[in-house]
Design a protein around this motif. Structure first.
Motif, PDB file in Angstrom:
ATOM      1  N   ALA A  39       9.385  -9.564 -14.609  1.00 13.29           N
ATOM      2  CA  ALA A  39      10.426  -9.562 -15.998  1.00 13.29           C
ATOM      3  C   ALA A  39      10.345  -8.668 -16.991  1.00 13.29           C
ATOM      4  CB  ALA A  39       9.322 -11.391 -16.530  1.00 13.29           C
ATOM      5  N   VAL A  40       9.196  -8.799 -16.771  1.00 13.36           N
ATOM      6  CA  VAL A  40       9.283  -7.490 -18.238  1.00 13.36           C
ATOM      7  C   VAL A  40       9.214  -6.104 -17.966  1.00 13.36           C
ATOM      8  CG1 VAL A  40       6.957  -5.728 -19.372  1.00 13.36           C
ATOM      9  CG2 VAL A  40       6.886  -8.360 -18.719  1.00 13.36           C
ATOM     10  N   ASN A  41       9.215  -5.494 -17.239  1.00 13.37           N
ATOM     11  CA  ASN A  41       9.910  -3.760 -16.851  1.00 13.37           C
ATOM     12  C   ASN A  41      11.408  -4.023 -17.042  1.00 13.37           C
ATOM     13  OD1 ASN A  41       9.203  -1.585 -15.923  1.00 13.37           O
ATOM     14  ND2 ASN A  41       9.583  -1.698 -13.931  1.00 13.37           N
ATOM     15  N   PRO A  42      12.158  -5.212 -16.493  1.00 11.60           N
ATOM     16  CA  PRO A  42      13.106  -4.673 -16.244  1.00 11.60           C
ATOM     17  C   PRO A  42      14.105  -4.929 -17.902  1.00 11.60           C
ATOM     18  CG  PRO A  42      13.006  -6.530 -14.314  1.00 11.60           C
ATOM     19  CD  PRO A  42      11.620  -6.224 -15.435  1.00 11.60           C
ATOM     20  N   SER A  43      13.536  -6.412 -18.713  1.00 10.90           N
ATOM     21  CA  SER A  43      13.681  -6.404 -20.170  1.00 10.90           C
ATOM     22  C   SER A  43      12.938  -4.748 -20.309  1.00 10.90           C
ATOM     23  CB  SER A  43      12.282  -7.304 -20.637  1.00 10.90           C
ATOM     24  OG  SER A  43      12.701  -7.490 -21.459  1.00 10.90           O
ATOM     25  N   ILE A  44      12.264  -4.378 -20.585  1.00 13.41           N
ATOM     26  CA  ILE A  44      11.984  -2.419 -21.083  1.00 13.41           C
ATOM     27  C   ILE A  44      13.007  -2.092 -20.960  1.00 13.41           C
ATOM     28  CG2 ILE A  44      10.809  -0.857 -21.185  1.00 13.41           C
ATOM     29  CD1 ILE A  44       7.724  -2.591 -20.778  1.00 13.41           C
ATOM     30  N   PHE A  45      13.198  -2.158 -19.240  1.00 18.23           N
ATOM     31  CA  PHE A  45      14.609  -1.341 -18.918  1.00 18.23           C
ATOM     32  C   PHE A  45      16.189  -1.057 -19.678  1.00 18.23           C
ATOM     33  CE2 PHE A  45      10.741   1.484 -16.516  1.00 18.23           C
ATOM     34  CZ  PHE A  45      12.016   2.423 -16.266  1.00 18.23           C
ATOM     35  N   MET A  87       2.682  -0.872 -16.961  1.00 20.03           N
ATOM     36  CA  MET A  87       2.377  -1.042 -18.866  1.00 20.03           C
ATOM     37  C   MET A  87       2.348   0.311 -19.097  1.00 20.03           C
ATOM     38  SD  MET A  87       4.545  -3.832 -18.594  1.00 20.03           S
ATOM     39  CE  MET A  87       3.774  -4.553 -20.567  1.00 20.03           C
ATOM     40  N   GLY A  88       3.070   0.493 -20.588  1.00 19.80           N
ATOM     41  CA  GLY A  88       2.423   1.211 -21.079  1.00 19.80           C
ATOM     42  C   GLY A  88       3.452   2.876 -20.679  1.00 19.80           C
ATOM     43  N   LEU A  89       3.015   3.196 -19.208  1.00 20.94           N
ATOM     44  CA  LEU A  89       4.340   4.038 -19.082  1.00 20.94           C
ATOM     45  C   LEU A  89       5.966   3.720 -18.662  1.00 20.94           C
ATOM     46  CD1 LEU A  89       1.312   4.666 -15.932  1.00 20.94           C
ATOM     47  CD2 LEU A  89       1.950   6.407 -17.358  1.00 20.94           C
ATOM     48  N   ASN A  90       5.825   2.952 -18.707  1.00 15.76           N
ATOM     49  CA  ASN A  90       7.256   2.021 -18.498  1.00 15.76           C
ATOM     50  C   ASN A  90       7.738   2.525 -20.463  1.00 15.76           C
ATOM     51  OD1 ASN A  90       6.436   0.246 -19.751  1.00 15.76           O
ATOM     52  ND2 ASN A  90       6.681  -1.482 -18.028  1.00 15.76           N
ATOM     53  N   ALA A  91       6.717   2.221 -20.613  1.00 15.96           N
ATOM     54  CA  ALA A  91       7.251   1.904 -22.281  1.00 15.96           C
ATOM     55  C   ALA A  91       7.904   3.520 -22.622  1.00 15.96           C
ATOM     56  CB  ALA A  91       6.375   1.573 -23.707  1.00 15.96           C
ATOM     57  N   PHE A  92       7.340   4.141 -22.459  1.00 20.00           N
ATOM     58  CA  PHE A  92       6.749   6.107 -22.866  1.00 20.00           C
ATOM     59  C   PHE A  92       8.213   6.227 -22.138  1.00 20.00           C
ATOM     60  CE2 PHE A  92       5.852   9.873 -21.110  1.00 20.00           C
ATOM     61  CZ  PHE A  92       5.689  11.335 -22.639  1.00 20.00           C
ATOM     62  N   VAL A  94      11.215   5.200 -21.280  1.00 16.34           N
ATOM     63  CA  VAL A  94      12.447   4.123 -21.918  1.00 16.34           C
ATOM     64  C   VAL A  94      12.378   4.671 -23.384  1.00 16.34           C
ATOM     65  CG1 VAL A  94      13.753   2.075 -22.748  1.00 16.34           C
ATOM     66  CG2 VAL A  94      12.481   2.774 -20.395  1.00 16.34           C
ATOM     67  N   PHE A  95      11.703   4.697 -24.378  1.00 11.86           N
ATOM     68  CA  PHE A  95      11.765   4.328 -25.803  1.00 11.86           C
ATOM     69  C   PHE A  95      10.866   5.728 -26.262  1.00 11.86           C
ATOM     70  CE2 PHE A  95      10.472  -0.009 -25.043  1.00 11.86           C
ATOM     71  CZ  PHE A  95      11.815  -0.857 -25.485  1.00 11.86           C
ATOM     72  N   GLY A 102      15.479  11.670 -26.019  1.00 14.08           N
ATOM     73  CA  GLY A 102      17.249  11.692 -26.142  1.00 14.08           C
ATOM     74  C   GLY A 102      17.076  12.729 -24.931  1.00 14.08           C
ATOM     75  N   TYR A 103      16.776  12.214 -24.026  1.00 11.06           N
ATOM     76  CA  TYR A 103      17.437  12.601 -22.234  1.00 11.06           C
ATOM     77  C   TYR A 103      17.587  11.716 -21.866  1.00 11.06           C
ATOM     78  CZ  TYR A 103      15.090  17.848 -22.968  1.00 11.06           C
ATOM     79  OH  TYR A 103      14.788  18.749 -22.897  1.00 11.06           O
ATOM     80  N   SER A 104      18.164  11.600 -20.298  1.00 11.75           N
ATOM     81  CA  SER A 104      18.897  11.066 -19.450  1.00 11.75           C
ATOM     82  C   SER A 104      17.494  10.312 -19.114  1.00 11.75           C
ATOM     83  CB  SER A 104      19.569  11.805 -19.350  1.00 11.75           C
ATOM     84  OG  SER A 104      19.366  12.286 -18.161  1.00 11.75           O
TER      85      SER A 104
END
Length: 437
Positions: A39-45, A87-92, A94-95, A102-104
């Motif tokens: 649930a969390v990973n899709p939410s962050i992305f 977790m943390g790696l997904n935030a890095f 995306v954010f 500014g990269y794709s």
């Protein structure tokens, strides 16, 4: 007998030491404590949806990465650890990389793929294993304790018992809220089951708390069966034209360091707690575990998600008695089932899994008594390691700063024999990493 031979060959299952029921129960427990990532990973992305990265596709990619990674851990390493996008790696991803730099998202996926390939090379040449074995025994003990504190903090935060505060950074949550009340009930119930040594106590606690949450309006069931969304929009979407840029090097380097030491921290900490170490404190089969993690990261990038890593929540299954690859195989099967029953599995609230993480944190505190607290050259780095994991909200930062502290203190006090060449190299690299951040 034939069945035991098959389990032994494929999963490292030992009929005289392991129980099929216990291994499956342990897998169920670990899955339920880490299923939140679905649930969390899709939410962050979701923050990248406007850039053409479908959130529903990320859900499928998350589950597939977990399945492939955990199967590798099961069959290749034959250890009871679950893997999924970290977790943390997904935030890095995306954010920082996408929204900050500014990269794709294609650029970020390429960085994850390169990182995974580098990991495979390092694992095959036993460099990662050498790095893990170079960590002093006192720091290995501290890593396990620090992870326990980190797990407990995550559990309390997810359950709403600890909240953010502008004045004090963190504070006690609103204990009168429904979510907090359910978490407290879950913590009390699960604690009683654990104290009474009820087999599967933590799993029973999760399920019972989830059921109690139904009349409280916290547990919500929005259907049962659903078709897995397609990953075709994000499958193998790489930006090859940018692999030689400086920014690509920086991003890959950062992914590499965070993932490497999050994984080593988890593997070492949980292995020490479960006794999967030799008399010198070296983790049994760590090379194959690290290789499974490397393959999982590479596969996850192809599916379209951020770095896949070994989960600290695996400690909950190990605490239930999971010791072989049969535990991780169970986790992989449940992630496969979750693909088709996502609404049902995602109904488990954080108030139900949070209490279990707190109890696992308690269980992982045991090695603290094995640290020589009278020898401050060992005690201070160990304390820094375990303290900074929850406070910095980072396993890797706790390990890196702990190693820097260990090397500097022992070098400045003339205890050079305690510092291996690998430790010197790691300390210098970590200092450079923080200096260049």
């Amino acid at each position: 007998m034939a069945g035991n031979t098959f389990l032994s060959k494929v999963f490292g299952f030992k009929a005289g030491e392991h129980s099929v029921r216990t291994e499956i129960l342990a897998g169920l427990t670990t899955f339920l404590t880490m299923a939140y990532i679905l649930a969390v990973n899709p939410s962050i992305f979701g923050a990248l949806a406007s850039q053409g990265m479908p959130t529903d596709s990320v859900f499928t990619a998350t589950a597939l990465a977990a399945i492939v990674g955990t199967l590798c851990m099961s069959v290749l390493a034959k250890k009871p650890f679950g893997l999924a996008p970290g977790m943390g790696l997904n935030a890095f991803f995306v954010f920082t990389v996408c929204l900050g730099m500014g990269y794709s998202w294609q650029f970020a996926l390429t960085a994850v793929l390169i990182e995974g390939l580098i990991f495979i090379i390092l694992s095959a040449t036993k460099v990662r294993e050498a790095i893990a074995n170079a960590i002093p025994v006192s720091l290995k003990k501290a890593i396990g304790v620090g992870i326990g504190l980190y797990i407990a903090f995550i559990g309390l935060k997810n359950a709403g018992l600890i909240v953010s505060s502008e004045s004090t950074s963190v504070a006690l949550g609103e204990l009168g809220s429904k979510n907090s009340i359910l978490a407290i009930i879950g913590l009390l119930l699960t604690s009683i089951l654990v104290v009474l040594k009820v087999r599967g106590g933590m799993l029973i606690g999760i399920l019972a708390t989830t059921i109690i949450g139904i009349p409280m309006g916290i547990t919500h069931f929005n259907g049962v069966v659903d078709t897995p969304p397609s990953i075709s929009p994000i499958f193998c979407q790489f930006a090859w034209n940018q692999i030689l840029t400086w920014d690509m090097f920086v991003v890959v380097f950062t992914f590499l360091f965070i993932d490497m030491f999050d994984t080593i921290g988890t593997v070492v900490g949980v292995s020490v707690k479960s006794g999967m170490v030799d008399k010198d404190g070296k983790v049994d089969g760590i090379g194959k575990m690290l290789m499974a993690d490397a393959i999982a990261t590479t596969a996850g990038a192809c599916f379209g998600t951020s770095t896949t890593t070994t989960y600290i929540e695996s400690a909950s299954g190990v605490a239930e008695g999971g010791r072989s690859g049969l535990t991780s195989f169970t986790i992989a099967v449940l992630f496969a089932v979750a693909l088709f029953f996502a609404p049902l599995f995602l109904a488990i609230p954080s108030a139900a899994t949070g209490p279990v993480l707190v109890i696992v944190g308690v269980m992982m505190m045991a090695p603290v008594k094995e640290i020589d607290w009278e020898d401050y050259s060992e005690a201070i780095p160990a304390f820094i390691t375990m303290l900074l994991m929850p406070l910095a909200y980072s396993i890797s930062d706790g390990i890196m700063l702990g190693i820097i502290c260990y090397v500097l203190i022992n070098a400045c006090t003339g205890k050079f024999k305690k510092i291996s060449i690998m430790l010197w190299i790691l300390a210098v690299l970590f200092i450079l990493r923080y200096a260049l951040m």
